[in-house]
Scaffold this active site. Sequence first.
Site, PDB file in Angstrom:
ATOM      1  N   GLN A  76       0.849  -1.208   0.000  1.00  0.00           N
ATOM      2  CA  GLN A  76       0.000   0.000   0.000  1.00  0.00           C
ATOM      3  C   GLN A  76       0.881   1.253   0.000  1.00  0.00           C
ATOM      4  OE1 GLN A  76      -3.161   0.939  -0.255  1.00  0.00           O
ATOM      5  NE2 GLN A  76      -3.983  -1.117  -0.503  1.00  0.00           N
ATOM      6  N   SER A  77       2.002   1.208  -0.703  1.00  0.00           N
ATOM      7  CA  SER A  77       2.991   2.278  -0.619  1.00  0.00           C
ATOM      8  C   SER A  77       2.506   3.609  -1.200  1.00  0.00           C
ATOM      9  CB  SER A  77       4.260   1.830  -1.351  1.00  0.00           C
ATOM     10  OG  SER A  77       5.127   2.921  -1.539  1.00  0.00           O
TER      11      SER A  77
END
Length: 332
Positions: A76-77
């Site tokens: 989920q960067s």
Amino acid sequence: MNLTKFPRRNYVQDATPIEALPAFSAALGGKVNIFIKRDDLLPGCAGGNKTRKLDFCIADAMQNGADTIITCGAVQSNHCRLTLSWAVKEGLDCHLVLEERVPGSYKKDGSGNNFLFKLLGVKSTTVVPGGSNMLGEMEKLAENLKKDGKKPYIIPGGASNAIGATGYVACAEEIMQQLFNKNLSIDHMVVPSGSAGTHAGIVVGMYGTNAGIPVSGINVSRKKDVQEEIVHKLVLETAKRIGMRETVPADQITCYDSYVGPGYSIPTDGMTEAVKLLAQTESILLDPVYSGKAMAGLIDLVRSGHFATGSNVLFLHTGGSPALYAYLDTFQ
Ligand SMILES: *Cc1c(COP(=O)(O)O)cnc(C)c1O
């Protein structure tokens, strides 16, 4: 400090706001006045701190003749989302290597940033297990792209090298100018401490401008001593790059590791409380992985009397709210 000598793409044209948080401060007892630096409002798709670093990193890529950017991050960067976002704007290809730090956390049709990777037109995503050699994975990808005639440039995780951290040296200068204009004296600053470029850049900028404002980093994954060493190493590299004459002593770096909980990106009660409280008092969205845990740290430090009564504390909001939509269950 003269940062104009370093190439950048001018992604940050205006200062992000510094706002008072009167209702939030009152909800915490009213003894400490909390202010927020709104780097969640930086330009780039959905905003956030990586824009300041990418301003310099992508300039370096383009100066090196790159037509393709490779970077890496967690599933989920926010860093991956913003690198992709700026690559789109620059007409560069972007490939992502995603580290599944929590087994089973990568969802092909996941929400939040994962959804945005696809929407923004990522060229490829490679998902690798937690603990993989991320640089090695990116280099492998770069070799393959070179065989196809591409000119790839690798930006490290979080854009946290001396080039990227320069963006947060500039942010510290920006803050000092804003505080002067507002005639506002800040006694303490609190920042999230992850891949360390943000924390390191702020420390270099505050030290280099003789600000006298102590900076506390709130860890999101590592232990205190490990993180402090990583931050200090990057502080020294960054200070050297920008030509600071003095060296920055290790005692300028303070990290807290009590708010990580079970691990990186895993929700904690303190995080959910912080996200809800700031949303419901000030209508500002934090994120579950970084700013939520960092704010949980600030809340605890306020409650435990760490800051003197009447002091002014500035929290750096680094963005990340798109990740909230991948954590709906946590908030229900
Ligand atoms: C990357 C990130 C951080 C941490 O910044 P580092 O420079 O990696 O330490 C904090 N908040 C958000 C929202 C981020 O995406």
